[in-house]
Design a protein around this motif. Structure first.
Motif, short mmCIF file in Angstrom:
data_model
loop_
_atom_site.label_atom_id
_atom_site.label_comp_id
_atom_site.label_asym_id
_atom_site.label_seq_id
_atom_site.Cartn_x
_atom_site.Cartn_y
_atom_site.Cartn_z
N TYR A 298 0.80 -1.22 0.00
CA TYR A 298 0.00 0.00 0.00
C TYR A 298 0.83 1.27 0.00
N VAL A 299 0.29 2.28 -0.71
CA VAL A 299 0.79 3.65 -0.64
C VAL A 299 -0.39 4.52 -0.21
N PRO A 300 -0.38 5.13 0.99
CA PRO A 300 0.76 5.20 1.90
C PRO A 300 0.84 4.04 2.89
N GLN B 147 -7.02 11.84 6.05
CA GLN B 147 -8.23 11.16 5.58
C GLN B 147 -8.58 11.69 4.20
N VAL B 148 -8.02 11.06 3.18
CA VAL B 148 -8.21 11.49 1.80
C VAL B 148 -8.91 10.38 1.02
N ALA B 149 -9.54 10.75 -0.09
CA ALA B 149 -10.33 9.80 -0.86
C ALA B 149 -9.53 9.17 -1.99
N HIS B 150 -8.26 8.86 -1.71
CA HIS B 150 -7.46 8.21 -2.75
C HIS B 150 -6.33 7.42 -2.09
N GLN B 151 -5.84 6.44 -2.82
CA GLN B 151 -4.70 5.64 -2.39
C GLN B 151 -4.17 4.89 -3.62
N ALA B 152 -3.06 4.18 -3.44
CA ALA B 152 -2.50 3.34 -4.49
C ALA B 152 -2.03 2.03 -3.88
N ASP C 146 -11.08 -6.41 -7.67
CA ASP C 146 -12.08 -6.27 -6.61
C ASP C 146 -11.44 -6.08 -5.24
N TYR C 147 -10.13 -6.30 -5.15
CA TYR C 147 -9.41 -6.03 -3.91
C TYR C 147 -9.29 -4.52 -3.69
N SER C 148 -9.55 -4.06 -2.52
CA SER C 148 -9.12 -2.75 -2.01
C SER C 148 -9.76 -1.53 -2.64
N ILE C 149 -10.52 -1.66 -3.73
CA ILE C 149 -10.97 -0.44 -4.42
C ILE C 149 -11.92 0.38 -3.56
N LEU C 150 -12.75 -0.27 -2.74
CA LEU C 150 -13.66 0.49 -1.88
C LEU C 150 -12.93 1.17 -0.73
N GLU C 151 -11.66 0.84 -0.55
CA GLU C 151 -10.90 1.46 0.54
C GLU C 151 -10.68 2.96 0.33
N SER C 152 -10.79 3.43 -0.92
CA SER C 152 -10.68 4.88 -1.14
C SER C 152 -11.84 5.61 -0.47
N ILE C 153 -13.00 4.96 -0.38
CA ILE C 153 -14.14 5.53 0.34
C ILE C 153 -13.87 5.49 1.85
N MET C 154 -13.42 4.34 2.32
CA MET C 154 -13.16 4.15 3.74
C MET C 154 -12.09 5.09 4.26
N ARG C 155 -11.01 5.24 3.48
CA ARG C 155 -9.89 6.11 3.92
C ARG C 155 -10.37 7.55 4.10
N ARG C 156 -11.24 8.00 3.23
CA ARG C 156 -11.74 9.38 3.32
C ARG C 156 -12.45 9.65 4.65
N HIS C 157 -13.04 8.60 5.23
CA HIS C 157 -13.82 8.78 6.46
C HIS C 157 -13.16 8.12 7.67
N GLY C 158 -11.89 7.75 7.54
CA GLY C 158 -11.15 7.21 8.67
C GLY C 158 -11.63 5.86 9.14
N SER D 114 -12.15 7.92 -4.77
CA SER D 114 -13.60 7.95 -4.62
C SER D 114 -14.12 9.36 -4.83
N PRO D 115 -14.89 9.60 -5.91
CA PRO D 115 -15.41 10.94 -6.15
C PRO D 115 -16.66 11.27 -5.34
N ASN D 116 -17.33 10.23 -4.76
CA ASN D 116 -18.60 10.52 -4.10
C ASN D 116 -19.00 9.39 -3.17
N ALA D 117 -19.69 9.75 -2.09
CA ALA D 117 -20.36 8.79 -1.21
C ALA D 117 -21.62 9.44 -0.67
N ILE D 118 -22.74 8.69 -0.70
CA ILE D 118 -24.01 9.21 -0.21
C ILE D 118 -24.98 8.04 -0.07
N GLY D 119 -25.90 8.15 0.90
CA GLY D 119 -26.96 7.17 1.03
C GLY D 119 -26.49 5.76 1.37
#
Length: 284
Positions: free
Chosen positions: A159-161, A172-177, A202-214, A249-254
């Protein structure tokens, strides 16, 4: 690796009745639910079995309909929607106990020449060799899920970082590598590499949402599930060589979040693009 290759080696169970029906095993998972990337990759393999090897996948769109049970095999039924001079379309339905768990449609094309451009790979990222392995990140934990992530997945992920297994470190940012590659050598069949890339996407891609919200995977009460998955293959690459998976992750809602990904080889070629919407519900 043997588990991944076994899962992708589908049995042609429709040969006797001249139907496009295939069966594959489910890989064990610590929580008993089939990994979404596994059923995506198997659905692609089933569709590929109905085409000539030189007509290759360029896009796939799938919906996860129900959780799969790792104790049961999966049946894949393929509909030959269209065969043209350059393109073919296939719809694959995945079933367990007669109930659909995935519905996917994929498009295939003969290799052709045409316009060529791409978004450049991000620069100034550390090399994968300089980053800790998953096993090193989880070395202090003795838990079934941690042991599975550390040593039983067919891909090495760095992972980066930093990973989100236990905590979210840094901003808490909405991106990672994520750097990734298979833990062992793969056969030279490039269709198999494309299917394995679908698996790993399918691994890890939703983590960009999770990272944004800690939110880490170990957050008590968190609920995360893939809802759909779209993927476009642009260029050829081997999954047993390092690939960089850039996610945002450009968006999260609902209770849902959208995540986008781009996969590059080490030379900077854009190999594939990915989009996934997932359910991400923090504890209440």
């Amino acid at each position: 690796m043997s588990g991944l290759l076994t899962a992708l080696d589908l049995t042609d169970t429709g040969a006797r009745t001249n139907e496009d029906i295939f069966t594959g095993p489910s890989q064990w998972m610590p929580q008993g639910r089939v990994f979404g990337g596994q059923v995506l990759a198997q659905a692609l393999v089933a569709a590929q079995r109905t085409l000539a090897e030189d007509r290759i996948v360029h896009s796939m769109h799938g919906y996860f309909l129900r959780p799969g049970d790792v104790k049961l095999p999966i049946t894949f039924s393929v509909d030959r929607i269209h065969d043209g001079r350059s393109f073919s379309t296939r719809r694959t339905q995945a079933y367990q106990d007669g109930v659909p768990i995935l519905s996917a449609i994929a498009s295939f094309q003969d290799e052709d020449k045409g316009l060529d451009h791409q978004i450049a790979m991000p620069g100034d990222l550390p090399d994968p060799e300089s980053l800790p392995t998953t096993a090193e990140s989880l070395a202090s934990l003795d838990h079934p899920v941690a042991r599975y992530w550390a040593s039983e997945r067919p891909f090495d992920m760095r992972y980066v970082p930093s990973p989100l297994f236990i905590s979210v470190d840094g901003p808490q940012v909405a991106h990672q590598a994520v750097w990734l590659k298979s833990v062992g050598a793969m056969p030279d069949d490039m269709n198999l590499h494309r299917a394995a890339l679908a698996y790993a996407s399918d691994y890890s891609i939703l983590e960009s949402i999770m990272r944004r919200h800690g939110l880490a995977w170990a957050t008590p009460g968190i609920k995360v599930a893939s809802l759909d998955h779209a993927m476009w293959w642009h260029r050829q690459a081997r999954v047993d060589e390092w690939l960089l998976y850039v996610q945002e992750s450009p968006n999260a809602i609902g209770g849902r979040g959208l995540a986008l990904g781009r996969i590059y080889d080490r030379s900077g070629h854009l190999i594939a693009s990915v989009a996934q919407e997932g359910m991400v519900r923090p504890p209440r």
